[in-house]
Design a protein around this motif. Structure first.
Motif, PDB file in Angstrom:
ATOM      1  N   MET A   2      -1.759   6.205  -6.810  1.00  0.00           N
ATOM      2  CA  MET A   2      -2.241   4.447  -7.060  1.00  0.00           C
ATOM      3  C   MET A   2      -2.841   4.046  -8.526  1.00  0.00           C
ATOM      4  O   MET A   2      -3.126   5.219  -8.724  1.00  0.00           O
ATOM      5  CB  MET A   2      -3.834   5.385  -6.704  1.00  0.00           C
ATOM      6  N   PHE A   4      -7.208   9.125  -0.541  1.00  0.00           N
ATOM      7  CA  PHE A   4      -6.080   9.618   0.076  1.00  0.00           C
ATOM      8  C   PHE A   4      -5.835   9.937   1.537  1.00  0.00           C
ATOM      9  O   PHE A   4      -5.011   9.523   2.215  1.00  0.00           O
ATOM     10  CB  PHE A   4      -5.940  10.705  -1.223  1.00  0.00           C
ATOM     11  N   MET A  33      -5.518   6.733   3.383  1.00  0.00           N
ATOM     12  CA  MET A  33      -3.916   6.044   3.618  1.00  0.00           C
ATOM     13  C   MET A  33      -3.427   7.504   4.421  1.00  0.00           C
ATOM     14  O   MET A  33      -2.165   7.370   4.859  1.00  0.00           O
ATOM     15  CB  MET A  33      -3.418   6.189   2.365  1.00  0.00           C
ATOM     16  N   GLU A  39      -1.584  13.155  -4.476  1.00  0.00           N
ATOM     17  CA  GLU A  39      -2.168  12.219  -5.734  1.00  0.00           C
ATOM     18  C   GLU A  39      -1.271  11.055  -5.583  1.00  0.00           C
ATOM     19  O   GLU A  39      -1.047  10.209  -6.393  1.00  0.00           O
ATOM     20  CB  GLU A  39      -2.986  13.212  -6.994  1.00  0.00           C
ATOM     21  N   VAL A  53       0.845   3.943  -2.506  1.00  0.00           N
ATOM     22  CA  VAL A  53       0.484   5.735  -2.681  1.00  0.00           C
ATOM     23  C   VAL A  53       1.330   6.997  -2.438  1.00  0.00           C
ATOM     24  O   VAL A  53       1.015   7.298  -3.256  1.00  0.00           O
ATOM     25  CB  VAL A  53      -0.421   5.633  -0.977  1.00  0.00           C
ATOM     26  N   PHE A 103       0.779  -1.345   0.396  1.00  0.00           N
ATOM     27  CA  PHE A 103      -0.058   0.021   0.572  1.00  0.00           C
ATOM     28  C   PHE A 103       0.000   1.446  -0.328  1.00  0.00           C
ATOM     29  O   PHE A 103       0.434   2.291  -1.078  1.00  0.00           O
ATOM     30  CB  PHE A 103      -1.281  -0.189   0.658  1.00  0.00           C
TER      31      PHE A 103
END
Lengths: 298, 310, 441
Positions: free
Chosen positions: A242, B107, B110, A287, A238, A234
Motif C-alpha cells: 500500500m 491488510f 484485504m 505488507e 495491495v 485495490f
C-alpha cells in the motif's frame, strides 16, 4: 513463440492500464492513509466527461488530434472539481479518525455517485471511439495490434517517470516524502500538511479520472464501469504494498502478465488469477511486495 | 441468573412480535435478524479494531450448506442445517484464522476480501451449482414438523428469533469474559496485552472463528428465507454492506447489530419504493450522516436515551 | 434522464391516438364480461447498473407505451378493448438491481405491502429462478418476460408463473443452424462468453448444437473473460493466433460494445465470422462502428426480425416517435408479455363473471394460449402451457451508408418447433440427443 510474444505485449498493455488506474489510489493511500473507494467514481466520471466531450468534439468536425487534449482536459476538470469537493467537503473532517471509517465514507460517496451518473448521463452508453482508431494499427505476423493500446505503455512510463521526478527532484516532492514518513514530525517542522493533503488528493483524483478518460475510447461508457475498477486497483495496490509507487508498477506487471498468460494458455483460470496472486503475495509478504516494516508502538 | 431471565424475556418479546407484525414485515424481520447475526460477528471483530471485507465468504458458506445438504443427504431439518452451516463456516474460519490472525488493519481486511473472492470465483465457475444463477433451496422442516406453505414464514420467524437470542446471548457472555474483555485492550495496544501474558494471536483467532460461525448462521437462515442461493452472497459488495451495517449499528451492545440491520433493511426497502431513482443516494447519504454525526452508531442514540432516562 | 418512472403520459398520447386510430377492426378476443377498477402490476427490470441501457430501459419504455395504449384501448386489433379484463393497469416500476435477496424481498414487499396483484418482469435468470417459487407461494400471477435459462420450467412446475419469451436454448440452436446453413464448410469454431451463468449456458448450448449439426468442425478452447471486464486485448490476440472460422459470443451491453470496438479496430472481423446472439440490442447504437457481415441475433423474431403486421407497424412507429430510437428485442419481449397479461385477464374476466379475476383465473386464461404479438406468434407450448416457444431468426449486419442506418441481410427464419425442444424434454439432453423431433420445414 508467437504466443509468447502476444502474452508479453498483451500483458504489458494491460499492466500499463492497471498502473494508470491504480497510481492515484496508491498515491492517496501512501500520503493520506485513505483507502479511497470513490476512486471508482473518479474513473467513471473521467470516462463520462471525456466520452461526452469527445462525442461533441468530433460531431463538430474539429481537428482529430484535439481529442487527446480533451481527454487530458476531462481528467483535469474532474480531478479538480470532484477531488476538491470531496477532500474539502468531507474527508478533512475524517482526519485522525479510524482508517476503516474513512474508507466507508468514500464507499458511501461511491454509492451516491453511481446514482448521480445515471441522473446526469442516463443509462444509455456513450462512445468516444474516434481516438482509438486514429493512431492506426501495427501488424506483427497474424497479430494486429492497436497503436492506441501500445501508447498506453508509453503513458504509463511517462506517469511513472514524472512521479519519480516530482518526489525525488522537487522541493514539494521531498516535503511530501517527509509527510509520508511521519505526518506529525513533518507538521512540527512547519510543513503545511493540510495543503499537502488537498494537493495530493486532487492529483490522485486527476489520475483516477485520467484512467477513465484514456479508457473511454476503448470501451462503451456505461453505468457501473467504476465498480470493476475498484477491486482491480485495490488488488494491484495491495500486491505492491500500500502506498508504494514501485510496488504498484510491479503489482501491475505481475497481474497483467499472469492474466495475459492465463487467457492464452489456460483460459479456465483467468477469473482467479488476480485474487490468487493477491492471496499468494499477502501470505508470504503480508505488507505487500514493496512496503516498509512499521515500528510497533508501545 | 438475571442474564438468563433477560434472554428469555428478549425471546418472548421477539416471538410475540411475530403475531403482531404484518406479513411483509415478518419476512423483513427474518432477513434483518439473520443479517444481524453476521453484523454481530463483525462487531466482535471490530471491538478488536479489525474489519473484514470478506465476511460474505462465511455468509455464503452457511447459505450453500443449506442449499446443498438436503440434495446430498436428504436432511431438511432446519436445526441441523443451520447448525451444520454454522459449523462449516466456523471450521473454515478456524483454518484461515491461522494465517489471518497475523494481520491487522487494512491488510487483514484485504486478505479477507481476497479469500472471499476466490470462493466467489469457484462458485461462478461451478456450472453444476448453477454458476451465478444459483439454485433453489428446498423447504425445511423443524424437528419433524413440516409447516404448511402459508405458515412457513411464521415458523421460520420463531425459529430465527430463538437462534438469534441464543447466539446473541452466548456472544454477550463471551464479551463479558476475560478473553472477551481483552478485545478493546487489543485494539488500544497489542504489545501491552502481550506483556500481560495473553496471546493476542489466539484472542484474534478466537474472535475470527466466532465472526465466521455467526456469518455462517446468518447465511443459513437467509438462504432458508429467500429459498435461493447464488454467488452474489459471497461478492465483495455483500461483504461491504455488512461492514456498512456494522458502522450504522455501533458496537455498544449485542442488541445493536439487530437494530442496525432492521433499520438498514427498512431504509432500503422504502427508499426503493418511494425514490427508485435515488435509492443509492439515500442509502449512501445515511451512511455518511451516521459516520459524521453519530460516531457511535444508532446504538449511541439508545445509550443516550437510557442515560437521560435514569 | 431520458424517461422518468411514471405511468402518466407526457405529450406522447396525442401522437399515439392518431396512429392507433387506424387500427380498430373486428376483435377475436372480446371479453364477455369486464370487471371495474384497476389492476396493480409490478414491472420489474434493471433500471440502474450495466443492464439498464441495453435491457431495462428499452423494456420499461415499451411497458409505458403499451400500458398507456392498453388502458386507453388504443392497441390495434385484436387487442383494442380497454385495459386488461376491463381493469385499468396501474404500473409499479421496481428495480431488479441489488442481488437476489433484495429482488425476493422487494417482490414480497410489493405483494404484501403495496398490494401489487400481478407481475411482468425479470431479466436475470438468477432473479427468475428465485422469484418463481415465491410467486407460487404467494399465489401471484407472474409473467417472466426476458430471462433465458430453461431450468425454470424443466426443473419444476408452476401454476402462477409464465414466461412469454422462448428460452436461451433457442438462441444457441438457432445460431448453430444458421452457421450450418450458411457456412457448412467451416473447420473450427470458438467462443468468447462472459464467465457467469448466461455466458456458460449460451456457449454450452451452441457448442452442443454445433457438434450435432457439424460434427467435423473442431471446437476450440473457449474464452471466458470476467463479466464487465471491458478490456479484451489479450482475448483478441489469442483469437488472432487461433483464428477460428466462426466466433460465438453472447456478450451483451457495454461488454459487447467494447468488444466490438476493440476487435474491429484490430481487424478481427476480417479473420473470423462473428456471431453475436444479443447483437441486435446494440446495432443502432453502434451504427457504422458495427462491421458488416456479423451474424446478429435478437433472441427471437424481434426488432429488425419482427414480422410485418399491423401490430408491429403500430408498435414500431409509436415507439420510434416517443423515444426517438427503434424498439429492440427487450422492448418487444416486454410488450409481448403485456399482451399475455391482457389475454390472461380478458379470459379471466369472463370466468369471474364481472367480479375481479383472481390470479388462479388469470393463470387459467393464459395457460396453453397461442397469440399474435408484435413480432411473431407466441405459443405457450412447454411446461404445462406456461413456457412459450417462438420462431427465431438470424441474419448478417449491413450498414446502409445512404440512409445511415444499420440493417440486416441474408435473414433465415427457423420455425418454433425447429429450435425449441418438444414438451417434456430437457433442453440440454434434447440437443445432445441430436435434436430429435425438430420440425424445420
Amino acid at each position: 513463440m508467437l504466443t509468447a510474444f502476444a502474452i508479453l505485449v498483451d500483458g504489458l498493455v494491460f499492466a500499463s492500464w492497471l498502473f494508470i488506474v491504480a497510481l492515484g489510489l496508491t498515491l492517496i493511500f501512501g500520503v493520506m492513509k485513505i483507502l479511497n473507494v470513490a476512486h471508482g467514481s473518479f474513473y467513471a466520471f473521467g470516462a463520462y466527461v471525456a466520452a461526452n466531450a469527445i462525442g461533441v468534439y468530433y460531431e463538430a468536425g474539429l481537428p482529430p488530434l484535439g481529442g487527446f487534449a480533451l481527454m487530458a482536459g476531462a481528467a483535469l476538470v474532474v480531478g479538480v472539481v470532484l477531488g476538491t469537493a470531496l477532500e474539502r467537503g468531507l474527508l478533512r473532517f475524517m482526519y485522525g479518525r479510524d482508517e476503516v471509517l474513512t474508507a466507508l465514507v468514500t464507499f458511501a460517496v461511491f454509492l451516491m455517485m453511481e446514482d448521480v451518473i445515471i441522473l446526469v448521463w442516463g443509462a444509455d452508453p456513450f462512445f468516444a471511439y474516434q481516438p482509438y482508431g486514429l493512431l492506426g494499427v501495427t501488424e506483427a505476423g497474424p497479430l494486429v495490434l492497436s497503436n492506441y493500446d501500445l501508447s498506453l505503455i508509453g503513458l504509463a512510463f511517462t506517469l511513472c517517470a514524472v512521479t519519480w521526478w516530482v518526489l525525488n527532484r522537487t522541493r514539494q516532492g521531498r516535503l511530501l516524502i517527509a509527510v509520508i514518513h511521519d505526518r506529525e514530525l513533518a507538521a512540527a517542522f512547519g510543513i503545511n500538511v493540510t495543503r499537502m493533503f488537498t494537493l495530493t488528493f486532487v492529483i490522485g483524483a486527476m489520475l483516477g479520472a485520467l484512467g477513465g478518460a484514456v479508457t473511454a475510447p476503448m470501451i462503451s461508457v456505461t453505468p457501473g464501469i467504476g465498480v470493476e475498477v475498484i477491486v482491480l486497483a485495490f488488488a494491484i495496490v495491495v500486491i505492491g504494498g500500500m502506498g508504494s509507487i514501485w510496488g504498484a508498477v510491479i503489482g501491475a506487471v505481475v497481474v497483467g502478465v499472469s492474466r495475459a498468460a492465463a487467457v492464452h494458455l489456460l483460459p479456465q483460470v483467468e477469473l482467479f488469477v488476480i485474487y490468487a496472486v493477491m492471496a499468494l503475495v499477502l501470505a508470504f509478504r503480508p505488507e505487500g511486495l514493496f512496503s516498509r516494516a512499521q515500528a510497533r508502538k508501545i | 441468573m438475571g442474564y438468563g431471565l433477560g434472554l428469555v424475556a428478549a425471546a418472548a418479546v421477539l416471538v410475540g412480535a411475530g403475531w403482531v407484525l404484518p406479513e411483509w414485515a415478518l419476512f423483513l424481520a427474518i432477513v434483518s435478524l439473520a443479517k444481524g447475526l453476521v453484523v454481530l460477528g463483525l462487531v466482535v471483530l471490530w471491538r478488536t479494531g479489525l474489519v473484514s471485507f470478506g465476511q460474505g465468504l462465511y455468509y455464503g458458506l452457511g447459505a450453500y450448506t443449506v442449499g446443498l445438504l438436503p440434495q446430498i443427504t436428504g436432511i431438511t431439518d432446519a436445526v441441523l442445517l443451520v447448525a451444520t452451516g454454522t459449523a462449516i463456516a466456523g471450521l473454515v474460519a478456524f483454518a484461515l484464522g491461522f494465517l489471518l490472525s497475523r494481520y491487522r488493519e487494512i491488510f487483514f481486511a484485504m486478505l479477507c476480501l481476497a479469500f472471499a473472492m476466490i470462493l466467489y470465483g469457484i462458485l461462478v465457475k461451478t456450472e453444476a451449482l448453477g454458476s451465478t444463477d444459483g439454485f433453489h433451496v428446498v423447504a425445511v422442516t423443524y424437528l419433524g414438523y413440516a409447516p404448511a406453505i402459508e405458515s412457513a414464514n411464521q415458523v421460520l420467524y420463531v425459529f430465527t428469533a430463538i437462534v438469534v437470542v441464543v447466539l446473541a446471548g452466548l456472544v454477550g457472555r463471551y464479551l463479558q469474559s476475560v478473553t472477551g474483555q481483552m478485545t478493546t485492550a487489543i485494539r488500544d495496544n497489542e504489545l501491552r496485552v502481550e506483556y500481560l501474558g495473553f496471546s493476542v494471536r489466539r484472542a484474534v483467532h478466537t474472535k475470527f472463528v466466532i465472526a465466521g460461525a455467526l456469518a455462517g448462521a446468518g447465511g443459513a437462515i437467509v438462504a432458508t428465507a429467500i429459498g435461493h442461493v447464488d454467488p452474489e452472497m459471497v461478492w465483495w459488495i455483500t461483504s461491504g454492506e455488512f461492514v456498512f451495517v456494522t458502522i450504522l449499528s455501533g458496537s455498544g451492545s449485542v442488541i445493536a447489530p439487530f437494530i442496525g440491520s432492521t433499520v438498514f433493511e427498512l431504509l432500503r426497502s422504502f427508499a426503493l419504493e418511494y425514490a427508485p431513482n435515488f435509492w443509492q443516494i439515500i442509502v449512501g447519504g445515511s451512511l455518511l450522516a451516521v459516520i459524521m454525526f453519530l460516531p457511535g452508531g444508532l446504538w449511541s442514540l439508545v445509550a443516550k436515551w437510557r442515560a437521560s432516562g435514569r | 434522464m431520458k424517461s422518468t418512472i411514471a405511468t402518466k403520459s407526457r405529450g406522447g398520447r396525442a401522437r399515439l391516438l392518431g396512429l392507433a386510430a387506424a387500427a380498430t377492426l373486428a376483435a377475436t378476443i372480446a371479453p364477455g364480461a369486464t370487471a371495474q377498477g384497476s389492476l396493480k402490476v409490478g414491472i420489474v427490470g434493471f433500471y440502474t447498473g450495466a443492464a439498464a441501457g441495453p435491457f431495462g430501459i428499452p423494456a420499461r419504455n415499451a411497458a409505458e407505451l403499451v400500458i398507456e395504449a392498453m388502458n386507453a384501448g388504443k392497441v390495434p386489433a385484436p387487442y383494442q378493448s380497454a385495459g386488461a379484463g376491463g381493469l385499468q393497469i396501474d404500473a409499479v416500476y421496481i428495480d431488479e438491481s441489488g442481488g437476489t435477496a433484495k429482488v425476493v424481498t422487494d417482490y414480497r414487499n410489493a405483494v404484501q405491502r403495496q398490494g401489487v396483484e400481478a407481475f411482468v418482469g425479470y431479466i436475470s435468470s438468477g432473479s427468475c429462478l428465485a422469484i418463481a417459487p415465491v410467486a407460487e407461494e404467494l399465489a401471484t400471477f407472474t409473467i417472466l418476460f426476458d430471462c433465458g435459462t430453461p431450468r425454470i420450467f424443466e426443473d419444476a412446475s408452476y401454476t402462477y408463473v409464465f414466461r412469454t419469451a422462448a428460452t436461451a436454448t433457442m438462441d444457441g440452436v438457432g445460431a448453430a443452424r444458421y452457421v450450418a446453413a450458411k457456412f457448412p464448410d467451416i473447420k473450427n469454431y470458438q467462443g468468447i462468453n462472459q464467465n457467469y451463468a448466461w455466458g456458460q449456458d449460451s456457449w454450452r448450448d451452441f457448442e452442443l448444437a454445433m457438434k450435432a449439426l457439424l460434427p467435423n468442425a473442431k471446437s476450440e478452447d473457449s474464452l471466458f473473460p470476467k463479466l464487465f471486464a471491458g478490456q479484451y486485448g489479450a482475448e483478441i490476440s489469442s483469437l488472432s493466433v487461433k483464428r477460428p472460422n466462426v466466433l460465438h459470443s453472447s456478450l451483451w451491453g457495454g461488454d459487447l460494445e467494447s468488444f466490438v470496438l476493440q476487435s474491429s479496430a484490430r481487424a478481427l472481423n476480417r479473420q473470423t465470422t462473428m456471431i453475436l446472439t444479443t447483437g441486435e440490442t446494440t446495432m443502432f447504437r453502434l451504427g457504422s462502428k458495427l462491421p458488416d457481415g456479423i451474424i446478429l441475433g435478437a433472441r427471437g423474431p424481434y426488432g429488425v426480425y419482427a414480422r410485418d403486421s399491423e401490430l408491429n407497424t403500430w408498435f414500431r412507429n409509436a415507439y420510434q416517435d416517443r423515444f426517438a430510437t427503434p424498439p429492440t428485442y427487450p422492448s418487444y419481449q416486454m410488450a409481448q408479455a403485456l399482451l399475455g397479461l391482457k389475454i390472461a385477464y380478458d379470459k379471466a374476466a369472463t370466468a369471474a363473471g364481472g367480479s375481479k379475476p383472481t390470479s388462479a383465473q388469470a393463470a387459467d386464461g393464459l395457460a396453453g394460449a397461442e397469440y399474435e404479438a408484435f413480432g411473431t406468434t407466441v405459443k405457450m407450448a412447454l411446461g404445462n402451457g406456461r413456457q412459450a416457444i417462438t420462431e427465431t431468426a438470424y441474419g448478417l449486419s449491413k450498414f446502409d451508408k445512404e440512409t445511415g442506418t444499420a440493417t440486416i441481410t441474408d435473414i433465415i427464419r427457423f420455425p418454433a418447433e425447429c429450435v425449441n425442444p418438444p414438451d417434456g424434454a430437457k433442453s440440454v439432453e434434447w440437443i445432445q440427443g441430436g435434436m430429435q423431433g425438430a420440425k424445420c420445414d
